[in-house]
Design an enzyme around this catalytic site. Structure first.
Site, PDB file in Angstrom:
ATOM      1  CG  ASN A 166      48.703  32.891 -28.704  1.00 23.50           C
ATOM      2  OD1 ASN A 166      47.985  32.099 -28.510  1.00 23.50           O
ATOM      3  ND2 ASN A 166      49.898  32.447 -29.595  1.00 23.50           N
ATOM      4  CG  ASP A 205      51.984  36.409 -27.403  1.00 27.04           C
ATOM      5  OD1 ASP A 205      52.096  36.622 -28.649  1.00 27.04           O
ATOM      6  OD2 ASP A 205      51.992  35.036 -27.061  1.00 27.04           O
ATOM      7  CG  HIS A 241      40.749  34.834 -28.194  1.00 24.28           C
ATOM      8  ND1 HIS A 241      40.944  33.459 -27.834  1.00 24.28           N
ATOM      9  CD2 HIS A 241      39.501  34.508 -28.797  1.00 24.28           C
ATOM     10  CE1 HIS A 241      40.253  32.738 -28.254  1.00 24.28           C
ATOM     11  NE2 HIS A 241      39.238  33.244 -28.758  1.00 24.28           N
ATOM     12  CB  CYS A 280      37.133  60.428 -23.829  1.00 26.58           C
ATOM     13  SG  CYS A 280      36.876  59.572 -22.526  1.00 26.58           S
ATOM     14  N   GLY A 291      49.437  24.488 -31.937  1.00 26.63           N
ATOM     15  CA  GLY A 291      49.266  25.011 -30.685  1.00 26.63           C
ATOM     16  C   GLY A 291      48.257  25.434 -29.843  1.00 26.63           C
ATOM     17  CB  ALA A 321      54.966  25.802 -32.725  1.00 25.09           C
TER      18      ALA A 321
HETATM   19  P1  OAD Z   1      45.785  25.912 -24.368  1.00 23.89           P
HETATM   20  O1  OAD Z   1      46.560  26.110 -23.140  1.00 23.89           O
HETATM   21  O2  OAD Z   1      44.455  25.243 -24.118  1.00 23.89           O
HETATM   22  O3  OAD Z   1      46.471  24.664 -25.284  1.00 23.89           O
HETATM   23  C1  OAD Z   1      47.784  24.957 -25.752  1.00 23.89           C
HETATM   24  C2  OAD Z   1      47.874  23.703 -26.597  1.00 23.89           C
HETATM   25  O4  OAD Z   1      49.423  23.803 -27.106  1.00 23.89           O
HETATM   26  C3  OAD Z   1      47.957  22.269 -26.131  1.00 23.89           C
HETATM   27  O5  OAD Z   1      47.223  21.576 -27.138  1.00 23.89           O
HETATM   28  C4  OAD Z   1      49.381  21.863 -26.155  1.00 23.89           C
HETATM   29  O6  OAD Z   1      49.264  20.511 -26.323  1.00 23.89           O
HETATM   30  C5  OAD Z   1      49.857  22.605 -26.939  1.00 23.89           C
HETATM   31  N1  OAD Z   1      51.273  22.915 -26.925  1.00 23.89           N
HETATM   32  C6  OAD Z   1      51.994  23.170 -25.969  1.00 23.89           C
HETATM   33  N2  OAD Z   1      53.322  23.508 -26.135  1.00 23.89           N
HETATM   34  C7  OAD Z   1      53.352  23.658 -27.433  1.00 23.89           C
HETATM   35  C8  OAD Z   1      54.733  23.401 -28.291  1.00 23.89           C
HETATM   36  N3  OAD Z   1      55.756  24.077 -27.776  1.00 23.89           N
HETATM   37  N4  OAD Z   1      54.448  23.453 -29.660  1.00 23.89           N
HETATM   38  C9  OAD Z   1      53.189  23.152 -30.128  1.00 23.89           C
HETATM   39  N5  OAD Z   1      52.288  22.863 -29.260  1.00 23.89           N
HETATM   40  C10 OAD Z   1      52.429  23.205 -28.196  1.00 23.89           C
HETATM   41  O7  OAD Z   1      45.643  27.109 -25.136  1.00 23.89           O
HETATM   42  P2  OAD Z   1      44.661  27.754 -26.513  1.00 23.89           P
HETATM   43  O8  OAD Z   1      44.477  26.505 -27.171  1.00 23.89           O
HETATM   44  O9  OAD Z   1      45.365  28.727 -27.316  1.00 23.89           O
HETATM   45  O10 OAD Z   1      41.093  32.407 -24.449  1.00 23.89           O
HETATM   46  O11 OAD Z   1      43.512  28.189 -25.736  1.00 23.89           O
HETATM   47  C11 OAD Z   1      42.471  28.718 -26.441  1.00 23.89           C
HETATM   48  C12 OAD Z   1      41.852  30.029 -25.598  1.00 23.89           C
HETATM   49  O12 OAD Z   1      41.485  29.603 -24.202  1.00 23.89           O
HETATM   50  C13 OAD Z   1      43.051  31.209 -25.213  1.00 23.89           C
HETATM   51  O13 OAD Z   1      42.975  31.922 -26.266  1.00 23.89           O
HETATM   52  C14 OAD Z   1      42.256  31.839 -24.111  1.00 23.89           C
HETATM   53  C15 OAD Z   1      41.815  30.580 -23.258  1.00 23.89           C
HETATM   54  O14 OAD Z   1      40.639  30.910 -22.666  1.00 23.89           O
HETATM   55  C16 OAD Z   1      40.888  33.666 -24.199  1.00 23.89           C
HETATM   56  O15 OAD Z   1      41.666  34.494 -23.520  1.00 23.89           O
HETATM   57  C17 OAD Z   1      39.617  34.585 -24.643  1.00 23.89           C
END
Ligand code: OAD
Length: 237
Positions: free
Chosen positions: A93, A95, A110, A140, A177, A222
């Site tokens: 994340n 954030d 990231h 700079c 998540g 979470a």
């Molecule tokens: P995703 O949006 O792909 O996946 C979010 C995951 O969180 C899913 O598996 C949901 O089921 C789960 N989820 C949603 N709400 C939840 C909750 N309240 N508690 C627990 N789980 C929950 O996001 P990421 O896997 O983080 O990269 O995505 C990976 C990367 O893709 C990001 O870091 C970003 C993006 O491209 C960059 O910006 C480089």
């Protein structure tokens, strides 16, 4: 579950911050909505239309002013404080909710929304304001070189050596998540599982692309499930 001197690695993704009000990437209200990923999250997109990319990240940076860490972020900070063995929190994340909750042993693989980088001088600067192609670098003095300190598609995530070293000796790997579709983070569970004694726990509201690697699945949000899991790790309950 794990000996008191064991090492813990936690990986978090967008679902970690969902209950703080930050939309996930691949949810129905996904952040990319209205934008093609390659337009706002690639070096090529930035070269083509820097103002579009700046606007996209300016909005996301400004949105951080209106969100707060949730109980899940706080639970992970409590785990770090209370755990006597090794600990590393790796987040995908961008954030800053983990650090606002008190986490310190933290890697933003990231990048970070509240940082910018100067392609002219290489300085990485804390940044809470809007950014444009006309913004001057505080280090700079150059104009036009600042970009979000975010890892875009086709770029290398930060601190991979430290992350891989921690995974190689992890006794417990907790994955929270993340959908497990973006590499290299999606490969961390497999990496941790190479150590036969490592226990792997996934916390997610859903099944994921990498669920099969885990010994235990905790299905739920979470913010609800992490406080219970952390309590059981710290107090054996
Ligand atoms: P995703 O949006 O792909 O996946 C979010 C995951 O969180 C899913 O598996 C949901 O089921 C789960 N989820 C949603 N709400 C939840 C909750 N309240 N508690 C627990 N789980 C929950 O996001 P990421 O896997 O983080 O990269 O995505 C990976 C990367 O893709 C990001 O870091 C970003 C993006 O491209 C960059 O910006 C480089």
């Amino acid at each position: 579950m794990i000996s008191a001197s064991g090492s813990i690695v936690v990986l978090t993704g967008a679902g970690m911050s969902a209950e703080s009000g930050i939309p996930t990437f691949r949810g129905v209200d996904g952040l990319w909505e209205g934008h093609r990923i390659e337009d706002v999250a690639s070096p090529e997109g930035f070269a083509r239309d820097p103002e579009l990319v700046h606007r996209f990240y300016n909005l996301r940076r400004a949105a951080l002013n209106h969100v707060e860490p949730n109980e899940g972020h706080r639970a992970l900070a409590q785990l770090e404080r209370g755990w006597k063995g090794g600990f590393l929190l790796v987040t995908q994340n961008v954030d800053d909710l983990h650090e606002r909750a008190g986490s310190e042993k933290l890697i933003h693989m990231h990048g970070e929304l509240r940082k910018v980088r100067c392609e002219g001088c290489g300085a990485v600067l804390t940044w809470t304001q809007d950014l444009s192609s006309g913004t001057r670098c505080r280090a700079c003095g150059g104009i036009g070189g600042l970009r979000p300190h975010i890892v875009w598609f086709g770029e290398f995530p930060f601190e991979m050596d430290r992350i891989m070293a921690a995974l190689a000796k992890a006794d417990l790997f907790i994955c929270v998540g993340t959908s497990g579709v973006v590499y290299p983070a999606a490969g961390f569970a497999r990496e941790a599982a190479r150590r036969a004694t490592c226990r792997l726990i996934e916390v997610n509201v859903d099944q994921t692309a990498i669920s099969s690697h885990f010994h235990q699945h905790i299905h739920g949000p979470a913010a609800v499930e992490l406080p219970k899991l952390v309590d059981s790790i710290l107090h054996g309950r």
